[in-house]
Design an enzyme around this catalytic site. Structure first.
Site, mmCIF file in Angstrom:
data_model
loop_
_atom_site.group_PDB
_atom_site.id
_atom_site.type_symbol
_atom_site.label_atom_id
_atom_site.label_comp_id
_atom_site.label_asym_id
_atom_site.label_seq_id
_atom_site.Cartn_x
_atom_site.Cartn_y
_atom_site.Cartn_z
ATOM 1 N N ASP A 13 1.183 -2.386 8.684
ATOM 2 C CA ASP A 13 -0.250 -2.606 8.909
ATOM 3 C C ASP A 13 -1.063 -1.315 8.834
ATOM 4 O O ASP A 13 -2.092 -1.178 9.492
ATOM 5 C CB ASP A 13 -0.498 -3.293 10.273
ATOM 6 C CG ASP A 13 0.329 -4.557 10.406
ATOM 7 O OD1 ASP A 13 0.380 -5.305 9.429
ATOM 8 O OD2 ASP A 13 0.939 -4.768 11.467
ATOM 9 N N GLU A 14 -0.613 -0.378 8.016
ATOM 10 C CA GLU A 14 -1.354 0.886 7.856
ATOM 11 C C GLU A 14 -2.510 0.739 6.872
ATOM 12 O O GLU A 14 -3.326 1.647 6.741
ATOM 13 C CB GLU A 14 -0.412 2.010 7.352
ATOM 14 C CG GLU A 14 0.747 2.351 8.276
ATOM 15 C CD GLU A 14 1.986 1.546 7.933
ATOM 16 O OE1 GLU A 14 1.885 0.606 7.100
ATOM 17 O OE2 GLU A 14 3.058 1.840 8.495
ATOM 18 N N LYS A 16 -1.845 -0.722 3.503
ATOM 19 C CA LYS A 16 -1.268 -0.502 2.166
ATOM 20 C C LYS A 16 -1.974 -1.320 1.089
ATOM 21 O O LYS A 16 -2.225 -0.821 -0.002
ATOM 22 C CB LYS A 16 0.231 -0.837 2.180
ATOM 23 C CG LYS A 16 1.055 0.124 3.021
ATOM 24 C CD LYS A 16 2.513 -0.290 3.087
ATOM 25 C CE LYS A 16 2.721 -1.524 3.907
ATOM 26 N NZ LYS A 16 2.478 -1.380 5.352
ATOM 27 N N GLY A 17 -2.284 -2.595 1.403
ATOM 28 C CA GLY A 17 -2.900 -3.480 0.406
ATOM 29 C C GLY A 17 -4.181 -2.881 -0.130
ATOM 30 O O GLY A 17 -4.377 -2.775 -1.343
ATOM 31 N N GLY A 40 1.650 -8.849 4.979
ATOM 32 C CA GLY A 40 0.317 -9.423 4.770
ATOM 33 C C GLY A 40 -0.576 -8.288 4.331
ATOM 34 O O GLY A 40 -1.064 -7.523 5.150
ATOM 35 N N HIS A 41 -0.734 -8.131 3.031
ATOM 36 C CA HIS A 41 -1.519 -7.015 2.509
ATOM 37 C C HIS A 41 -2.965 -7.462 2.276
ATOM 38 O O HIS A 41 -3.230 -8.304 1.432
ATOM 39 C CB HIS A 41 -0.869 -6.471 1.241
ATOM 40 C CG HIS A 41 0.430 -5.776 1.515
ATOM 41 N ND1 HIS A 41 1.244 -5.245 0.555
ATOM 42 C CD2 HIS A 41 1.058 -5.505 2.698
ATOM 43 C CE1 HIS A 41 2.307 -4.679 1.126
ATOM 44 N NE2 HIS A 41 2.217 -4.841 2.422
ATOM 45 N N THR A 129 8.360 -12.428 12.152
ATOM 46 C CA THR A 129 7.276 -13.260 11.625
ATOM 47 C C THR A 129 7.775 -14.686 11.336
ATOM 48 O O THR A 129 7.004 -15.544 10.947
ATOM 49 C CB THR A 129 6.730 -12.668 10.307
ATOM 50 O OG1 THR A 129 7.799 -12.619 9.362
ATOM 51 C CG2 THR A 129 6.172 -11.262 10.514
ATOM 52 N N GLN A 222 5.810 -3.420 5.078
ATOM 53 C CA GLN A 222 6.150 -3.003 6.448
ATOM 54 C C GLN A 222 5.969 -1.482 6.576
ATOM 55 O O GLN A 222 5.123 -0.946 5.906
ATOM 56 C CB GLN A 222 7.571 -3.437 6.842
ATOM 57 C CG GLN A 222 7.733 -4.954 7.012
ATOM 58 C CD GLN A 222 7.897 -5.684 5.701
ATOM 59 O OE1 GLN A 222 8.753 -5.334 4.910
ATOM 60 N NE2 GLN A 222 7.100 -6.707 5.480
ATOM 61 N N THR A 299 0.570 -13.475 10.848
ATOM 62 C CA THR A 299 0.815 -14.381 11.981
ATOM 63 C C THR A 299 -0.401 -14.545 12.895
ATOM 64 O O THR A 299 -0.408 -15.433 13.742
ATOM 65 C CB THR A 299 1.966 -13.825 12.841
ATOM 66 O OG1 THR A 299 1.603 -12.505 13.266
ATOM 67 C CG2 THR A 299 3.267 -13.760 12.063
HETATM 68 P P1 IMP Z 1 10.657 -9.954 10.226
HETATM 69 O O1 IMP Z 1 10.700 -8.949 9.133
HETATM 70 O O2 IMP Z 1 9.696 -11.071 9.945
HETATM 71 O O3 IMP Z 1 11.995 -10.456 10.642
HETATM 72 O O4 IMP Z 1 10.077 -9.216 11.516
HETATM 73 C C1 IMP Z 1 10.778 -8.151 12.151
HETATM 74 C C2 IMP Z 1 9.808 -7.213 12.845
HETATM 75 O O5 IMP Z 1 9.001 -6.551 11.863
HETATM 76 C C3 IMP Z 1 8.814 -7.910 13.779
HETATM 77 O O6 IMP Z 1 8.510 -7.042 14.841
HETATM 78 C C4 IMP Z 1 7.585 -8.100 12.902
HETATM 79 O O7 IMP Z 1 6.404 -8.202 13.655
HETATM 80 C C5 IMP Z 1 7.622 -6.829 12.086
HETATM 81 N N1 IMP Z 1 7.005 -6.986 10.760
HETATM 82 C C6 IMP Z 1 7.519 -7.615 9.690
HETATM 83 N N2 IMP Z 1 6.687 -7.526 8.648
HETATM 84 C C7 IMP Z 1 5.626 -6.826 9.052
HETATM 85 C C8 IMP Z 1 4.442 -6.360 8.409
HETATM 86 O O8 IMP Z 1 4.197 -6.589 7.215
HETATM 87 N N3 IMP Z 1 3.578 -5.652 9.182
HETATM 88 C C9 IMP Z 1 3.835 -5.352 10.475
HETATM 89 N N4 IMP Z 1 4.940 -5.743 11.124
HETATM 90 C C10 IMP Z 1 5.825 -6.472 10.411
#
Ligand code: IMP
Length: 423
Positions: A13-14, A16-17, A40-41, A129, A222, A299
């Site tokens: 969530d820095e 990037k998109g 989610g970009h 997520t 991520q 989410t």
């Molecule tokens: P997962 O990748 O959906 O299994 O999530 C694992 C962890 O990474 C959780 O804490 C999510 O909230 C976090 N996470 C996954 N994708 C993102 C992203 O795009 N942005 C921020 N956090 C993420």
């Protein structure tokens, strides 16, 4: 030609998109290399906001080519929604989107396994997520996964049945009721949608393009602190989010990598569970969340907010080999009389600049306080016009990290940038 890499240096969530969209005019190809619809970009232009999950963030710039690399995991049911939403905006990707035949598929039962596994973990849940990312990568490394290349082969249905049966057995163990229902129907429609695009051995294509002097930007998802090896394990995602992930996720040799652009927010956020040394539980944290609209793009969950963490940033710079920094959202700090930055940790009474084995152990962040500014900066487009306090903050970060900040984003719109990201 070498490929440049752009990736997140915090917990995702820095921004990037937006930054990929801003940098895309300087490149011919944008390539996603890991993760999947957990990302989610967000991109904003013409007063409209778009959120991309699987599709590279270069799609809104005409004529640019986009690749979903082998390191990505694709959920066809989400992919079809993304494509249809883009088509409604008049974005036709038929000849501009290439998908690696080696990218793995997220099955409807992977999502169920994600939900079942998280529910079973109770209070120690990861805060996933729930998009099926972990189970899909488990099947990849367990050598059971289904890949995009499988969907154009005659034995696909059989392979799908075998794998979903295996999943059904596992789900029984979790006492989870298996009911793919409408999701499975949509998933198969999504497969038809994937078949409409160019399914390629993208490692050949990418290397050939580089050979032919085509410029490529690899887009991370991520962030470094969610990396499966170096993140705050086990509260991480299931892929390598660092530069090494770009190599493996696209089929790039190390000598093929050029600039490495690392993005960080002027403060820190984290969504989901796991340690966060500089997290704020006071009105400053609430201020950052409200002002920065810190709610998950995938989410909708409220993001946890805290001050910039320099030990973590230096760690991310080291792991990625960052050659330039991009700072996002300093505009959110506007209005704070003072703000803070963690320069070191104090662990067992000793100061250290390094990250320990576990960030869950007691850590006391050591802070430096900065004077804030009150003037709105979101309309500023020239570096010289920024408040001195922000210039000081930028200079301090550059001194502490040894890396120049080449681009500053001061708002969500694609126009709201200062600098050129060295492109
Ligand atoms: P997962 O990748 O959906 O299994 O999530 C694992 C962890 O990474 C959780 O804490 C999510 O909230 C976090 N996470 C996954 N994708 C993102 C992203 O795009 N942005 C921020 N956090 C993420």
């Amino acid at each position: 030609m070498k490929a440049d890499v752009l990736l997140g240096l915090q917990w995702g969530d820095e921004g990037k998109g937006k930054i990929v969209d801003v940098l895309t005019p300087g490149y011919e190809v944008i390539a996603r290399f890991q993760g999947g619809p957990n990302a989610g970009h967000s991109l904003e232009f013409n007063h409209r906001k778009f959120i991309l999950h699987t599709i590279p963030s270069g799609v809104f710039r005409k004529d640019k080519l986009n690749i979903i690399g082998n390191g990505v995991v694709i959920d066809p049911a989400i992919f079809i929604d993304e494509i249809q939403a883009l088509e409604r905006e008049g974005v036709d990707l038929t000849d501009r989107l290439f998908i690696s035949t080696k990218a793995h598929l997220i099955l409807p039962t992977h999502r169920m396994l994600d939900a079942a596994s998280e529910a079973a973990k109770g209070r120690s849940r990861i805060g996933s997520t729930l998009k099926g990312i972990g189970p899909a990568y488990m099947d990849k490394t367990g050598r059971n996964g289904l890949r995009v290349g499988d969907i154009i082969r005659s034995d696909f249905k059989k392979k799908y049945k075998t794998l979903t049966q295996k999943h059904a057995d596992l789900l029984k163990m979790y006492r989870y009721k298996v009911d793919p229902g409408d999701y499975e129907k949509k998933w198969f429609e999504g497969l038809d949608m994937i078949r409409r695009f160019r399914l390629v051995e993208s490692e050949y294509l990418i290397n050939q393009w580089l050979e032919n002097e085509k410029s490529i930007l690899a887009e991370g998802a991520q962030g470094t602190l969610l990396d499966i090896d170096f993140g705050t394990y086990p509260y991480v995602t299931s892929s390598n989010t660092i530069t090494a992930g770009a190599l493996a996720g696209l089929g790039l040799a190390p000598s093929r990598v050029g600039k490495i652009k690392g993005i960080f927010k002027a403060y820190c956020t984290r969504v989901g569970s796991g340690p966060f040394p500089t997290e704020l539980h006071d009105e400053d944290g609430e201020f950052l969340r409200e002002k920065g609209h810190e709610f998950g793009a995938t989410t909708g969950r409220p993001r946890r907010c805290g001050w910039l963490d320099l030990p973590a940033l230096r760690y991310a710079i080291m792991l990625n080999g960052v050659t330039e920094l991009i700072m996002t959202k300093p505009d959110v700090l506007t209005g704070l009389d003072t703000f803070r930055v963690c320069t070191h940790y104090r662990i067992n009474g000793k100061e250290t600049g390094n990250l320990p084995f576990s960030l869950e152990d007691p850590i006391e962040p050591v802070y430096k306080t900065f004077k804030g500014w009150s003037r709105d900066i979101s309309g500023i487009r020239k570096y010289d016009d920024l408040p001195e306090e922000l210039k000081n903050y930028k200079a301090f970060i550059e001194k502490e990290t040894g890396i120049p900040v080449t681009l500053i984003s001061v708002g969500s719109d694609r126009e709201a940038v200062i600098g050129n990201g060295d492109r």
